[in-house]
Design a protein around this motif. Structure first.
Motif, PDB file in Angstrom:
ATOM      1  N   ILE A 230      20.026 -10.780 -14.403  1.00 24.07           N
ATOM      2  CA  ILE A 230      19.502 -10.930 -13.045  1.00 24.07           C
ATOM      3  C   ILE A 230      20.363 -11.917 -12.264  1.00 24.07           C
ATOM      4  O   ILE A 230      21.062 -12.733 -12.824  1.00 24.07           O
ATOM      5  CB  ILE A 230      18.035 -11.404 -13.052  1.00 24.07           C
ATOM      6  N   GLY A 231      20.263 -11.800 -10.961  1.00 28.29           N
ATOM      7  CA  GLY A 231      20.914 -12.757 -10.075  1.00 28.29           C
ATOM      8  C   GLY A 231      19.882 -13.721  -9.524  1.00 28.29           C
ATOM      9  O   GLY A 231      18.703 -13.661  -9.862  1.00 28.29           O
ATOM     10  N   VAL A 232      20.325 -14.600  -8.656  1.00 28.71           N
ATOM     11  CA  VAL A 232      19.434 -15.564  -8.000  1.00 28.71           C
ATOM     12  C   VAL A 232      18.508 -14.815  -7.054  1.00 28.71           C
ATOM     13  O   VAL A 232      18.954 -14.024  -6.229  1.00 28.71           O
ATOM     14  CB  VAL A 232      20.255 -16.607  -7.212  1.00 28.71           C
ATOM     15  N   LEU A 233      17.209 -15.058  -7.187  1.00 23.87           N
ATOM     16  CA  LEU A 233      16.224 -14.397  -6.333  1.00 23.87           C
ATOM     17  C   LEU A 233      16.445 -14.783  -4.873  1.00 23.87           C
ATOM     18  O   LEU A 233      16.577 -15.958  -4.543  1.00 23.87           O
ATOM     19  CB  LEU A 233      14.812 -14.795  -6.757  1.00 23.87           C
ATOM     20  N   ILE A 234      16.494 -13.771  -4.012  1.00 23.73           N
ATOM     21  CA  ILE A 234      16.676 -13.950  -2.568  1.00 23.73           C
ATOM     22  C   ILE A 234      15.533 -13.222  -1.872  1.00 23.73           C
ATOM     23  O   ILE A 234      15.358 -12.014  -2.067  1.00 23.73           O
ATOM     24  CB  ILE A 234      18.023 -13.335  -2.091  1.00 23.73           C
ATOM     25  N   LEU A 235      14.765 -13.930  -1.076  1.00 22.35           N
ATOM     26  CA  LEU A 235      13.697 -13.289  -0.307  1.00 22.35           C
ATOM     27  C   LEU A 235      14.308 -12.493   0.841  1.00 22.35           C
ATOM     28  O   LEU A 235      15.400 -12.828   1.327  1.00 22.35           O
ATOM     29  CB  LEU A 235      12.737 -14.338   0.230  1.00 22.35           C
ATOM     30  N   PRO A 236      13.619 -11.441   1.315  1.00 23.30           N
ATOM     31  CA  PRO A 236      14.168 -10.639   2.412  1.00 23.30           C
ATOM     32  C   PRO A 236      14.560 -11.468   3.638  1.00 23.30           C
ATOM     33  O   PRO A 236      15.596 -11.212   4.252  1.00 23.30           O
ATOM     34  CB  PRO A 236      13.037  -9.664   2.733  1.00 23.30           C
ATOM     35  N   GLU A 237      13.775 -12.491   3.950  1.00 28.34           N
ATOM     36  CA  GLU A 237      14.097 -13.314   5.120  1.00 28.34           C
ATOM     37  C   GLU A 237      15.278 -14.253   4.884  1.00 28.34           C
ATOM     38  O   GLU A 237      15.812 -14.840   5.820  1.00 28.34           O
ATOM     39  CB  GLU A 237      12.881 -14.104   5.606  1.00 28.34           C
TER      40      GLU A 237
ATOM     41  N   LYS B 146      18.063 -13.078   3.082  1.00 32.66           N
ATOM     42  CA  LYS B 146      19.207 -12.210   2.796  1.00 32.66           C
ATOM     43  C   LYS B 146      20.311 -12.307   3.852  1.00 32.66           C
ATOM     44  O   LYS B 146      21.476 -12.558   3.526  1.00 32.66           O
ATOM     45  CB  LYS B 146      18.739 -10.765   2.642  1.00 32.66           C
ATOM     46  N   GLU B 147      19.990 -12.144   5.093  1.00 29.28           N
ATOM     47  CA  GLU B 147      21.007 -12.175   6.144  1.00 29.28           C
ATOM     48  C   GLU B 147      21.666 -13.559   6.237  1.00 29.28           C
ATOM     49  O   GLU B 147      22.880 -13.667   6.409  1.00 29.28           O
ATOM     50  CB  GLU B 147      20.388 -11.808   7.496  1.00 29.28           C
ATOM     51  N   ARG B 148      20.886 -14.612   6.080  1.00 29.67           N
ATOM     52  CA  ARG B 148      21.429 -15.971   6.124  1.00 29.67           C
ATOM     53  C   ARG B 148      22.430 -16.182   4.989  1.00 29.67           C
ATOM     54  O   ARG B 148      23.512 -16.738   5.187  1.00 29.67           O
ATOM     55  CB  ARG B 148      20.289 -16.989   6.047  1.00 29.67           C
ATOM     56  N   ILE B 149      22.098 -15.712   3.794  1.00 27.17           N
ATOM     57  CA  ILE B 149      23.000 -15.866   2.637  1.00 27.17           C
ATOM     58  C   ILE B 149      24.272 -15.039   2.863  1.00 27.17           C
ATOM     59  O   ILE B 149      25.376 -15.494   2.562  1.00 27.17           O
ATOM     60  CB  ILE B 149      22.284 -15.464   1.323  1.00 27.17           C
ATOM     61  N   GLU B 150      24.131 -13.826   3.409  1.00 30.95           N
ATOM     62  CA  GLU B 150      25.305 -13.003   3.715  1.00 30.95           C
ATOM     63  C   GLU B 150      26.201 -13.699   4.735  1.00 30.95           C
ATOM     64  O   GLU B 150      27.437 -13.692   4.603  1.00 30.95           O
ATOM     65  CB  GLU B 150      24.867 -11.629   4.213  1.00 30.95           C
ATOM     66  N   ASN B 151      25.604 -14.320   5.751  1.00 28.63           N
ATOM     67  CA  ASN B 151      26.381 -15.043   6.755  1.00 28.63           C
ATOM     68  C   ASN B 151      27.067 -16.265   6.165  1.00 28.63           C
ATOM     69  O   ASN B 151      28.210 -16.575   6.517  1.00 28.63           O
ATOM     70  CB  ASN B 151      25.495 -15.439   7.949  1.00 28.63           C
ATOM     71  N   LEU B 152      26.390 -16.971   5.269  1.00 26.69           N
ATOM     72  CA  LEU B 152      27.007 -18.126   4.601  1.00 26.69           C
ATOM     73  C   LEU B 152      28.198 -17.690   3.748  1.00 26.69           C
ATOM     74  O   LEU B 152      29.197 -18.411   3.654  1.00 26.69           O
ATOM     75  CB  LEU B 152      25.978 -18.862   3.747  1.00 26.69           C
TER      76      LEU B 152
ATOM     77  N   GLU C 100      21.590 -25.399   2.259  1.00 24.36           N
ATOM     78  CA  GLU C 100      21.063 -24.123   2.759  1.00 24.36           C
ATOM     79  C   GLU C 100      20.848 -23.119   1.628  1.00 24.36           C
ATOM     80  O   GLU C 100      20.751 -21.926   1.864  1.00 24.36           O
ATOM     81  CB  GLU C 100      22.031 -23.535   3.789  1.00 24.36           C
ATOM     82  N   ARG C 101      20.757 -23.612   0.409  1.00 24.65           N
ATOM     83  CA  ARG C 101      20.620 -22.745  -0.764  1.00 24.65           C
ATOM     84  C   ARG C 101      19.286 -21.991  -0.729  1.00 24.65           C
ATOM     85  O   ARG C 101      18.347 -22.401  -0.052  1.00 24.65           O
ATOM     86  CB  ARG C 101      20.769 -23.551  -2.041  1.00 24.65           C
ATOM     87  N   PRO C 102      19.193 -20.886  -1.460  1.00 16.89           N
ATOM     88  CA  PRO C 102      17.964 -20.095  -1.502  1.00 16.89           C
ATOM     89  C   PRO C 102      16.789 -20.879  -2.088  1.00 16.89           C
ATOM     90  O   PRO C 102      16.983 -21.821  -2.866  1.00 16.89           O
ATOM     91  CB  PRO C 102      18.320 -18.919  -2.414  1.00 16.89           C
ATOM     92  N   LEU C 103      15.582 -20.468  -1.732  1.00 14.31           N
ATOM     93  CA  LEU C 103      14.371 -21.099  -2.261  1.00 14.31           C
ATOM     94  C   LEU C 103      14.358 -21.107  -3.789  1.00 14.31           C
ATOM     95  O   LEU C 103      13.911 -22.068  -4.405  1.00 14.31           O
ATOM     96  CB  LEU C 103      13.128 -20.357  -1.761  1.00 14.31           C
ATOM     97  N   ALA C 104      14.846 -20.039  -4.412  1.00 16.40           N
ATOM     98  CA  ALA C 104      14.855 -19.977  -5.875  1.00 16.40           C
ATOM     99  C   ALA C 104      15.673 -21.113  -6.471  1.00 16.40           C
ATOM    100  O   ALA C 104      15.302 -21.674  -7.499  1.00 16.40           O
ATOM    101  CB  ALA C 104      15.393 -18.628  -6.353  1.00 16.40           C
ATOM    102  N   CYS C 105      16.775 -21.479  -5.827  1.00  9.52           N
ATOM    103  CA  CYS C 105      17.591 -22.596  -6.316  1.00  9.52           C
ATOM    104  C   CYS C 105      16.854 -23.914  -6.108  1.00  9.52           C
ATOM    105  O   CYS C 105      16.949 -24.819  -6.929  1.00  9.52           O
ATOM    106  CB  CYS C 105      18.928 -22.629  -5.588  1.00  9.52           C
ATOM    107  N   MET C 106      16.125 -24.006  -5.004  1.00 10.59           N
ATOM    108  CA  MET C 106      15.350 -25.222  -4.732  1.00 10.59           C
ATOM    109  C   MET C 106      14.203 -25.386  -5.722  1.00 10.59           C
ATOM    110  O   MET C 106      13.738 -26.487  -5.965  1.00 10.59           O
ATOM    111  CB  MET C 106      14.783 -25.183  -3.312  1.00 10.59           C
ATOM    112  N   THR C 107      13.755 -24.302  -6.309  1.00  2.54           N
ATOM    113  CA  THR C 107      12.635 -24.308  -7.242  1.00  2.54           C
ATOM    114  C   THR C 107      13.030 -24.787  -8.638  1.00  2.54           C
ATOM    115  O   THR C 107      12.224 -25.374  -9.347  1.00  2.54           O
ATOM    116  CB  THR C 107      12.043 -22.879  -7.341  1.00  2.54           C
TER     117      THR C 107
END
Length: 187
Positions: free
Chosen positions: A27-34, A36-42, A107-114
């Motif tokens: 599996i990869g790092v969990l990314i919520l739909p909201e 996704k676009e921010r991570i793609e832009n980063l 600006e890391r994903p919530l999953a990384c913050m968890t």
């Protein structure tokens, strides 16, 4: 005891695991739909090529795949699925704990913050984390991790009767015969 990263460790950003079984691939790092676009832009800003695959979907009917995606996953850059693309392994500047720094830490994903919390009843620490292995417990300064985990859990609540999990097709070469690709209906 207060949680903190172990000196020179970046293990959670490097090692990926098979979940829930090898059939589904790493599996990869969990990314919520909201997110996704921010991570793609980063990734664009950092001039990185990333792969985001679906992870969990739901549907009213169980025969044609999900009608809604609840979560995506950011895949690792290595052929076997390891190493987050945002982990800066080429810099000589290390993170405060001496590991490789994250290019998008603030600006890391919530999953990384968890991390290192795992969603379970009750919530527990990931025993693959070097700190958790060495100390076994942490009972201080995990408030932001708990808050992030609760946000993710709230997004996973659904009344849909069918849950789908995406098999990534990614893993160790020796496991390729067991790994599938595509949507699989949970039984």
């Amino acid at each position: 005891m207060e949680f903190n990263c172990i000196q020179d460790c970046s293990q959670c950003c490097i090692e990926r695991e098979y979940y829930p079984t090898k059939k589904f691939g790493k599996i990869g790092v969990l990314i919520l739909p909201e997110e996704k676009e921010r991570i793609e832009n980063l990734a664009k800003v950092n001039k990185l090529k990333i792969i985001i695959l679906p992870r969990i979907g739901v549907s009213e009917k169980g025969e044609s795949g999900p009608s809604k995606i609840l979560a995506y996953q950011l895949m690792g850059i290595e052929k076997n699925g390891n190493t987050c693309p945002f982990l800066d392994t080429e810099t000589s500047t290390k993170s405060p704990h001496g590991g490789f720094p994250c290019k998008i830490y603030n600006e890391r994903p919530l999953a990384c913050m968890t991390y290192p919390l795992l969603e379970s009843e009750p919530i527990k620490l990931d025993q693959k984390c070097k700190f958790c292995k060495e100390h076994g417990t942490a009972d201080q300064n995990l408030n932001s991790e708990i808050e992030s985990l609760l946000k993710i859990k709230m997004k996973m609540i659904t009344n849909a009767p069918h849950i789908w999990r995406y098999a990534t097709g990614v893993g160790e070469e020796s496991d390729k015969v067991k790994i599938q690709t595509g949507w699989i209906l949970e039984e």
